[in-house]
Structure formats: C-alpha cells, structure tokens
Design a protein around this motif. Structure first.
Motif, PDB file in Angstrom:
ATOM      1  N   LEU A   1      -0.362 -13.581 -10.831  1.00  0.00           N
ATOM      2  CA  LEU A   1      -0.135 -13.089  -9.477  1.00  0.00           C
ATOM      3  C   LEU A   1       0.229 -14.253  -8.566  1.00  0.00           C
ATOM      4  O   LEU A   1      -0.258 -15.375  -8.747  1.00  0.00           O
ATOM      5  CB  LEU A   1      -1.401 -12.412  -8.927  1.00  0.00           C
ATOM      6  N   SER A   2       1.050 -13.964  -7.573  1.00  0.00           N
ATOM      7  CA  SER A   2       1.380 -14.997  -6.587  1.00  0.00           C
ATOM      8  C   SER A   2       0.195 -15.168  -5.642  1.00  0.00           C
ATOM      9  O   SER A   2      -0.707 -14.330  -5.589  1.00  0.00           O
ATOM     10  CB  SER A   2       2.619 -14.582  -5.785  1.00  0.00           C
ATOM     11  N   VAL A   3       0.205 -16.234  -4.863  1.00  0.00           N
ATOM     12  CA  VAL A   3      -0.869 -16.486  -3.900  1.00  0.00           C
ATOM     13  C   VAL A   3      -0.941 -15.338  -2.891  1.00  0.00           C
ATOM     14  O   VAL A   3      -2.027 -14.879  -2.540  1.00  0.00           O
ATOM     15  CB  VAL A   3      -0.665 -17.842  -3.191  1.00  0.00           C
ATOM     16  N   THR A   4       0.202 -14.850  -2.440  1.00  0.00           N
ATOM     17  CA  THR A   4       0.229 -13.741  -1.482  1.00  0.00           C
ATOM     18  C   THR A   4      -0.375 -12.480  -2.097  1.00  0.00           C
ATOM     19  O   THR A   4      -1.170 -11.793  -1.452  1.00  0.00           O
ATOM     20  CB  THR A   4       1.670 -13.468  -1.021  1.00  0.00           C
ATOM     21  N   GLU A   5      -0.035 -12.183  -3.336  1.00  0.00           N
ATOM     22  CA  GLU A   5      -0.605 -11.004  -4.001  1.00  0.00           C
ATOM     23  C   GLU A   5      -2.122 -11.139  -4.143  1.00  0.00           C
ATOM     24  O   GLU A   5      -2.861 -10.176  -3.936  1.00  0.00           O
ATOM     25  CB  GLU A   5       0.039 -10.820  -5.382  1.00  0.00           C
ATOM     26  N   VAL A   6      -2.587 -12.332  -4.470  1.00  0.00           N
ATOM     27  CA  VAL A   6      -4.025 -12.571  -4.601  1.00  0.00           C
ATOM     28  C   VAL A   6      -4.700 -12.402  -3.243  1.00  0.00           C
ATOM     29  O   VAL A   6      -5.758 -11.768  -3.140  1.00  0.00           O
ATOM     30  CB  VAL A   6      -4.305 -13.972  -5.190  1.00  0.00           C
ATOM     31  N   CYS A   7      -4.097 -12.933  -2.201  1.00  0.00           N
ATOM     32  CA  CYS A   7      -4.641 -12.823  -0.849  1.00  0.00           C
ATOM     33  C   CYS A   7      -4.929 -11.365  -0.500  1.00  0.00           C
ATOM     34  O   CYS A   7      -6.035 -11.023  -0.068  1.00  0.00           O
ATOM     35  CB  CYS A   7      -3.653 -13.422   0.151  1.00  0.00           C
ATOM     36  N   PHE A   8      -3.967 -10.500  -0.705  1.00  0.00           N
ATOM     37  CA  PHE A   8      -4.138  -9.091  -0.364  1.00  0.00           C
ATOM     38  C   PHE A   8      -5.032  -8.366  -1.362  1.00  0.00           C
ATOM     39  O   PHE A   8      -5.757  -7.449  -0.991  1.00  0.00           O
ATOM     40  CB  PHE A   8      -2.788  -8.408  -0.217  1.00  0.00           C
ATOM     41  N   ALA A   9      -5.035  -8.790  -2.616  1.00  0.00           N
ATOM     42  CA  ALA A   9      -5.873  -8.144  -3.640  1.00  0.00           C
ATOM     43  C   ALA A   9      -7.362  -8.343  -3.366  1.00  0.00           C
ATOM     44  O   ALA A   9      -8.173  -7.496  -3.723  1.00  0.00           O
ATOM     45  CB  ALA A   9      -5.526  -8.684  -5.031  1.00  0.00           C
ATOM     46  N   VAL A  10      -7.725  -9.452  -2.726  1.00  0.00           N
ATOM     47  CA  VAL A  10      -9.137  -9.701  -2.451  1.00  0.00           C
ATOM     48  C   VAL A  10      -9.569  -9.223  -1.068  1.00  0.00           C
ATOM     49  O   VAL A  10     -10.705  -9.439  -0.661  1.00  0.00           O
ATOM     50  CB  VAL A  10      -9.509 -11.199  -2.635  1.00  0.00           C
TER      51      VAL A  10
END
Length: 149
Positions: free
Chosen positions: A81-90
């Motif tokens: 996952l990209s950093v942006t995807e991780v940001c929203f996933a958490v």
C-alpha cells in the motif's frame, strides 16, 4: 482516608476508562474524537481526558494516534500500500497530520519507514516484527545529534 462511596466511584471510572481504551483499540480506524468517546462513557470530555491521562499516561487522542501509527507500521512493512492508502486505512483524514505524528513516534517519515522496514524485518515472524518495531509511547522518538567528523 478515602470514603467508601469515593472509592466505589473511582472503580467505576476505571472500568469506564478501560472500556474507552478497548473501544479505541477496536475502532481505531473509525472517526473517533474525545467528545464521542466521552459520550459513550457517560463522562464529560474534560473529565475523560484528565482521568484517562492519570490512568494511562497519555490523552485519549494520543493513545488513539499511537494505536493508528502501530497499525500503519504493520501495513507499511507489508509494502503493498502507498503511504496515502495506509493513512486513510488507519482512520486518519489528514496525510500531513499522519506524517507528522508518524515521524514524532517512529523517528522517520512513513515513506522512508516503508522502504527501510521491509528490508529490516524480512524473514522475521510478524509477531516479532510488531514487538521490535513498536512505537515509543509517551515520548517522542529520540533526536539524533549530527556527528561532527
């Protein structure tokens, strides 16, 4: 000497605080704020914040962000996952806030952590990787002084 009603109230407050902490652990990816947590515990936001800090050493918001960063570290180690995807996933809604808090707790930005952590934990069982990469609670990551040669 503590009166029996005061001691009884203190125990009830501690039970409510455990429920708040458990809710944060379960629902960290949901949009949670101190007011919503306080309503769920039948406490005022100020009282919840003061009592939570006394019991656990950090504010409810600080505990929530630490929990989100712990989960983000695991997702970044996976590398898919990209950093942006991780940001929203958490559950973070701001990439800037996420990156700042991540850097404070871990000592490096999430993009660098993503690159370096995959190599550092390669071949390590996930349960061990989680333990050795756990962010530091109640303190910021140590600041390294520049080395003069």
């Amino acid at each position: 000497m503590t009166s029996r009603p005061a001691a009884s109230q203190h125990l009830r407050d501690l039970a409510r605080l455990r429920r708040v902490r458990d809710r944060i652990d379960r629902e960290y990816e949901q949009p949670l704020d101190v007011e919503a947590l306080a309503r769920g515990a039948h406490m005022s936001a100020g009282h919840l914040s003061r009592e939570f800090r006394l019991a656990y050493g950090e504010s409810p918001y600080g505990y929530l962000m630490t929990r989100r960063i712990e989960r983000a570290m695991a997702l970044l180690r996976r590398g898919d996952l990209s950093v942006t995807e991780v940001c929203f996933a958490v559950g973070c809604s701001s990439l800037g806030t996420f990156s700042s808090r991540f850097s404070e707790l871990v000592g490096m930005p999430p993009s660098i952590y993503r690159r370096e952590a995959a190599d550092a934990t390669a071949g390590m069982p996930p349960c061990v990787a989680k333990q050795v990469t756990r962010p530091v609670r109640n303190r910021e990551a140590p600041v390294t002084e520049p080395q003069l040669a």
